[in-house]
Enzyme design. Sequence first.
Site, PDB file in Angstrom:
ATOM      1  CB  SER A 118      -7.608   4.238   2.941  1.00  0.00           C
ATOM      2  OG  SER A 118      -6.937   3.482   3.949  1.00  0.00           O
ATOM      3  CB  SER A 166      -8.571   1.666   6.001  1.00  0.00           C
ATOM      4  OG  SER A 166      -9.120   2.922   6.301  1.00  0.00           O
ATOM      5  CE  LYS A 183      -3.814   2.059   2.673  1.00  0.00           C
ATOM      6  NZ  LYS A 183      -4.708   1.888   3.854  1.00  0.00           N
TER       7      LYS A 183
END
Length: 521
Positions: free
Chosen positions: A192, A216, A117
């Site tokens: 996210s 997230s 990520k």
Amino acid sequence: MILRRTLLVACTAVAAAAAMAATPAAAHSRAGGRGARADLHLAPAREQLAALRRRTITSRELLEQYLLHIAKANPALNAVVTLDAAGARAAADAADRHLAATGKPLGALHGLPLTVKDALETKGLRTTCGSPDLTAHVPERDADAVARLRAAGAVIVGKTNVPVMCQDLQTSNPLFGTTKNPYDATRTAGGSSGGPAAAVAAGLTSLDVGSDLAGSLRLPAAYCGVYALRPSGGIVPTRGHIPRPPGWLTSSDMLTLGPLARTADDLGLLLDVLAAPAPADAAAWRVELPAPRRKRLADFRVGVWRDDPYCHVDGDTRRVLDEVVRLLRSAGAGVDETARPVDLAGSDRLFQRLMYATASATATDAGFAEDVAAAEKVPADAPGGLFLHARTMRHRDWLRANEEREELRGRWAAYFATHDVLVTPATPTAAVADQTAVPVPERYITVDGERRPYFDQTAWLNLAGHVRLPAVVMPAGRTAGGLPLAVQIIGPYLDDRTVVAVAEHLAQRLPEPVRPPASAE
């Protein structure tokens, strides 16, 4: 100009990967090397690792499969936003040389290509967290979790997309644009960790490491039809995660880092690598998670919470929970649908207060002063009042809220004295429509025709977030239109292996997830 140049760099990297994948060496890789599958990149990570160790495929050959697939499938998805083909090739070649010379793997992830990520700092590789302010940010050291990946022999291929500073339930930012849901481009991939979840689902990576504060990690996993584990709080070091800003040594007390994978077993594989004390504590502390509480599904005591007036779920989600209950009972597991560990509404309100409080750490002095002034003019129960009052609470108020959290943890511990896990909905619905072009205050979701608040998407996920409990989200079915549906499995503190084990047992009985169209590109 900065945005155009950034996008050009990303596109050029993917194009270069495609060009390199057309070389004779890559053609050999596409043919499967020494008997390996030509689509090995779509197999579970454990299967890829076994092939690497048997030397039926080299790390470089497997990497070339990934680079070719990324070049074909990523332009439509926009999940991988920074590609490091050269660095990945160098790492793969080094892994192959080491295995050839010693006959021993570098570690548990020897030669395995994977992505990370874009909120996690990577040494020498741009880390933006989707923020224009960090367009040129190239860290000088890895996040602690990334360092563990490299020490285990992983090959870092690139970074996956996030909303700006991870602050949305959908994934879009001014630098790289929007990540699409791999099953339906009109739907969100979630946020996210939307880029990581979409990349795993579409086979652009074997595994990814995401982060989870308010769902997230788990929300995108639910929407993209993959597995995710929010580990017990504190067992995975978080230094090097953005936000907080680059250079900060601390993170939110509610933040965890965890794995995304296409199988429950692969969650356990990556958990074994990530779970460790922070480097400063490693001289004395160890993380030794206990084995699963039970060996057979029939022996588990399973609580089930199918729905709640505070956050009703839709008909599709209720049907999936019904099927999970049927499978549990048919396997002989003890199922209890009456006991509730906590009140969903009260737990969620406390979660929100603590979340808004921790987010104030990096506010500017001027910005925080404005929030304090605004909070004095707005009642706590008025629209926006909870946010302002929680964000600006005095330390005494936070201590009281933290005491309430510890009381809540005690109620969960009492529940898990008689139950091994709790199964809940993951989200109220399947992936909702992409709303990244709509201002957040105007967004909403629809549940069985009823308009509901946008942030209801994470109400069920928030059960575990502030009380440090491990929680797995796993695919459990799909809608008539083919969108993935998921359930959540919450377990006792530090019983991460138990929630993973229950997910493995259920996966053997549930229909095998259907791969998204992007995986066939």
